[in-house]
Enzyme design. Structure first.
Site, short mmCIF file in Angstrom:
data_model
loop_
_atom_site.label_atom_id
_atom_site.label_comp_id
_atom_site.label_asym_id
_atom_site.label_seq_id
_atom_site.Cartn_x
_atom_site.Cartn_y
_atom_site.Cartn_z
N GLN A 40 43.54 40.27 29.76
CA GLN A 40 43.99 41.66 29.68
C GLN A 40 45.43 41.87 30.13
O GLN A 40 46.03 42.88 29.79
CB GLN A 40 43.04 42.55 30.49
CG GLN A 40 41.62 42.54 29.92
CD GLN A 40 40.67 43.40 30.72
OE1 GLN A 40 40.07 42.95 31.68
NE2 GLN A 40 40.54 44.66 30.35
N HIS A 60 43.19 38.01 16.56
CA HIS A 60 44.02 37.60 15.43
C HIS A 60 43.28 37.67 14.10
O HIS A 60 43.89 37.68 13.05
CB HIS A 60 44.54 36.17 15.64
CG HIS A 60 45.48 36.06 16.82
ND1 HIS A 60 45.66 34.92 17.56
CD2 HIS A 60 46.29 37.00 17.39
CE1 HIS A 60 46.52 35.14 18.53
NE2 HIS A 60 46.93 36.39 18.45
N ASP A 72 48.40 39.20 23.01
CA ASP A 72 49.43 38.15 22.89
C ASP A 72 50.51 38.28 23.96
O ASP A 72 50.99 37.29 24.50
CB ASP A 72 50.12 38.22 21.51
CG ASP A 72 49.21 37.74 20.39
OD1 ASP A 72 48.04 37.41 20.68
OD2 ASP A 72 49.66 37.72 19.23
N ARG A 97 42.13 40.96 43.01
CA ARG A 97 41.12 40.28 42.19
C ARG A 97 41.72 40.00 40.82
O ARG A 97 42.09 40.92 40.11
CB ARG A 97 39.90 41.18 42.08
CG ARG A 97 38.84 40.68 41.11
CD ARG A 97 37.66 41.67 41.05
NE ARG A 97 36.59 41.16 40.23
CZ ARG A 97 36.28 41.63 39.01
NH1 ARG A 97 36.96 42.62 38.48
NH2 ARG A 97 35.29 41.11 38.34
N HIS A 142 36.25 35.39 33.08
CA HIS A 142 36.28 36.81 32.71
C HIS A 142 36.39 36.88 31.18
O HIS A 142 37.37 37.36 30.63
CB HIS A 142 37.43 37.53 33.41
CG HIS A 142 37.29 39.02 33.47
ND1 HIS A 142 37.31 39.74 34.65
CD2 HIS A 142 37.13 39.95 32.51
CE1 HIS A 142 37.19 41.04 34.39
NE2 HIS A 142 37.08 41.19 33.09
N ASN A 186 32.31 37.29 35.54
CA ASN A 186 32.46 38.74 35.53
C ASN A 186 31.54 39.36 34.47
O ASN A 186 31.60 38.96 33.30
CB ASN A 186 33.89 39.14 35.20
CG ASN A 186 34.02 40.65 35.03
OD1 ASN A 186 33.89 41.39 35.99
ND2 ASN A 186 34.22 41.10 33.80
N GLU A 187 30.74 40.30 34.88
CA GLU A 187 29.89 41.08 33.96
C GLU A 187 29.24 40.22 32.88
O GLU A 187 29.45 40.45 31.67
CB GLU A 187 30.69 42.21 33.31
CG GLU A 187 31.20 43.23 34.28
CD GLU A 187 31.58 44.56 33.62
OE1 GLU A 187 31.46 44.69 32.39
OE2 GLU A 187 31.97 45.48 34.36
N ASN A 328 30.03 46.06 39.55
CA ASN A 328 30.93 46.88 38.73
C ASN A 328 30.14 48.08 38.25
O ASN A 328 29.05 47.93 37.70
CB ASN A 328 31.43 46.10 37.51
CG ASN A 328 32.29 44.90 37.88
OD1 ASN A 328 32.51 44.61 39.06
ND2 ASN A 328 32.77 44.19 36.88
N TYR A 330 30.39 52.04 36.27
CA TYR A 330 31.19 53.02 35.54
C TYR A 330 30.46 54.25 35.02
O TYR A 330 31.09 55.28 34.86
CB TYR A 330 31.86 52.35 34.32
CG TYR A 330 32.99 51.41 34.67
CD1 TYR A 330 34.28 51.88 34.81
CD2 TYR A 330 32.75 50.06 34.86
CE1 TYR A 330 35.32 51.02 35.12
CE2 TYR A 330 33.79 49.18 35.18
CZ TYR A 330 35.07 49.67 35.31
OH TYR A 330 36.10 48.83 35.62
N GLU A 398 34.41 46.47 40.76
CA GLU A 398 35.09 47.36 39.80
C GLU A 398 34.49 48.75 39.84
O GLU A 398 33.28 48.93 39.85
CB GLU A 398 34.94 46.88 38.36
CG GLU A 398 35.88 45.80 37.95
CD GLU A 398 35.78 45.45 36.46
OE1 GLU A 398 35.52 46.37 35.64
OE2 GLU A 398 35.96 44.27 36.13
C1 NOJ Z 1 34.65 45.90 32.71
C2 NOJ Z 1 35.47 44.65 32.67
O1 NOJ Z 1 35.17 43.74 33.69
C3 NOJ Z 1 36.95 44.91 32.57
O2 NOJ Z 1 37.51 43.78 31.98
C4 NOJ Z 1 37.18 46.18 31.80
O3 NOJ Z 1 38.51 46.37 31.47
C5 NOJ Z 1 36.68 47.33 32.63
N1 NOJ Z 1 35.28 47.12 32.96
C6 NOJ Z 1 36.85 48.70 31.99
O4 NOJ Z 1 36.13 48.82 30.84
#
Ligand code: NOJ
Length: 500
Positions: A40, A60, A72, A97, A142, A186-187, A328, A330, A398
């Site tokens: 990212q 791509h 990129d 992190r 990740h 991660n996730e 994490n 959200y 997160e």
């Molecule tokens: C989950 C992911 O771990 C992370 O890469 C992502 O950008 C964020 N949450 C937000 O969606």
């Protein structure tokens, strides 16, 4: 030095809250951090010897990214890491992190071919962070699987476990003398679910089979990495190792309906429990999940359940393979049972058989379905304490607000979200939740997977039209700094901007 000491305090001493103690602010051994991930932010996707990952390939070649963008160049952190260290320091966070791009150090995924430039990059980042008193917290995976290994089956193949363990062993050897906190994955639920429903790389369509194989292999790889660290590195390096799991919060659609209450609980088990129950409890999947997938598989004419089975030996290794749980969080959904019949083409959606919605009165963010509900984080933390046991130390790895691409440096919505969610953590701790750290997503605006650059999560704005990718602090950055310094939320704090 100070941070290293306090981290060891977190690791060694179980400073779990004395009964009935009420915190008016976060205790001294509580860590605040901020996070990013390699694909990212780093850019330099094919420079200095880096190999191709599944996200390079996908951006791509597939039409799935909203704005048809790629990582990129992204924030070009490969060239701007000094600037990243500067802004991390400005926030006064205790830890940063970030993740390692597997193909930056092993371009083909296998450890015979080493890319020294990639190793230098991470050495510089780690050393630079430590020099300004910030603890590096490293995620080993990740989502950016080496493309070469994807072509050999990726996470649906159990050979991935061997490749992953060889990779992490080298990473521990290379960086472990200076890194105290590791995250294996991660996730993984997000990765295995959405990677096999054409939402994320590798953009496959096999959630009813591929997702389960992916999860099965990741759980075994996680346990293997934990075991390897204990046997070969722990006594010398003295770090801790855990996994970051994502979980929504599910409310019953009708709070008085027993069926809806069961549906909400099942949703949490089906997604979060898929990984959490084996690793943090029994070494095996939750019974309710096993039963449901076995039943569906039978109805569909499969000779056995599509959910793979762990051996006894594997279960012994998987259970309790953690030093902490990374969480994490959200979003919140209202949940009730659906009445789907068995589909010919198996999917997780059909296995789960639930309907989810959001209350239209809940405050939205720029991602549809993602609303601002700080009390959900408090409830989720308390639920996890009951589900897994209060001995499990939780680091929130997160939480963050996704702004629209029209947002400005003045970001009151992010500030509200931040204040609300951080306060919810303290409230949960005052009700017994065993939380040790809070890591905000994200340090800066970056490539938000399928949403490309259309969603903004950062404390720092990044000018993606500037070749230097200039970072500029939003107002929320200052609010977070104030929370860290005072160890409490002050909703009346109305800062000016950071001076550059
Ligand atoms: C989950 C992911 O771990 C992370 O890469 C992502 O950008 C964020 N949450 C937000 O969606």
């Amino acid at each position: 030095m100070i941070f290293i000491f306090s981290l060891m305090f977190w690791v060694v001493v179980d400073s779990h809250k004395i009964q009935n103690q009420i915190y008016d602010r976060f205790p001294e051994d509580f860590f605040f951090g901020v996070g990013t991930s390699a694909y990212q932010i780093e850019g330099a996707w094919n420079l200095s010897g880096k190999g191709e990952s599944i996200w390079d390939r996908a951006t791509h070649t597939t039409p799935y990214i909203t704005d048809r963008s790629t990582g990129d160049v992204a924030c070009d952190s490969y060239h701007n890491y000094r600037e990243d260290i500067r802004i991390v320091k400005q926030l006064k966070v205790h830890c940063y992190r970030f993740s390692i791009s597997w193909t930056r150090i092993f371009p083909n995924g296998t450890v015979n071919n080493v890319n020294q430039d990639g190793i230098d990059y991470y050495n510089n980042l780690i050393d630079g962070l430590r020099a300004v008193g910030v603890e590096p917290m490293i995620t080993l995976f990740h989502w950016d699987t080496p493309q070469v290994l994807q072509e050999l089956g990726g996470w649906a193949s159990e050979t991935m476990i061997v490749w992953y363990l060889e990779y992490v062993e080298r990473v521990f050897e290379l960086f472990g003398d200076r890194v105290q906190v590791w995250t294996t994955f991660n996730e993984p639920a997000n990765f295995c679910q959405f990677g096999y429903t054409q939402v994320s790389a590798p953009f496959l369509n096999s959630s009813g089979i591929g997702s389960y194989l992916c999860a099965h292999n990741i759980i075994r790889a996680h346990a293997g990495a934990y075991d390897l660290y204990q046997k070969k590195f722990k006594s010398r390096q003295k770090g801790i190792i855990g996994i970051s799991l994502d979980s929504f919060w599910n409310e019953p659609a009708d709070p008085n309906s027993e069926e809806d209450k069961k549906a909400a609980q099942f949703s949490l088990e089906f997604y979060f429990g898929w990984f959490a129950w084996p690793i943090f409890k029994t070494g095996d999947y939750p019974d309710a999940v096993k039963l449901q997938i076995a039943r569906r598989s039978r109805e569909q004419g499969f000779p056995r359940s599509r959910l793979p089975v762990f051996t006894r030996q594997e279960q012994m290794k998987i259970r309790r393979s953690f030093d902490y749980l990374g969480l994490n969080h959200y979003a919140t959904f209202l949940t009730k049972p659906d009445n789907q019949t068995a589909s010919m083409f198996p999917t997780r959606q059909n296995d789960r058989n639930l309907i989810e919605s959001v209350d239209p009165s809940w405050k939205p963010t720029s991602r549809s379905g993602f609303t601002v509900r700080p009390e959900s984080l408090r409830k989720l933390l308390l639920w996890i304490g009951q589900y897994l046991g209060s001995h499990v130390k939780i680091a929130i790895t997160e939480s963050g607000y996704n702004g629209a691409d029209t947002e400005t440096l003045d970001d009151p919505e992010r500030i509200d979200y931040l204040n609300g969610y951080v306060q919810a953590v303290l409230d949960a701790m005052n009700q017994g939740a065993n939380v040790k750290a809070f890591t905000w997503w994200s340090l800066m605006d970056n490539f938000e997977w399928g949403d490309g650059y259309t969603k903004k999560f950062g404390f720092y704005h990044v000018d993606f039209n500037d070749p230097r990718r200039r970072r500029t602090a939003k107002k929320s950055a200052k609010v977070y700094q104030n929370i860290i310094v005072t160890r409490k939320v002050d909703p009346t704090f109305n800062p000016s901007y950071f001076k550059h």
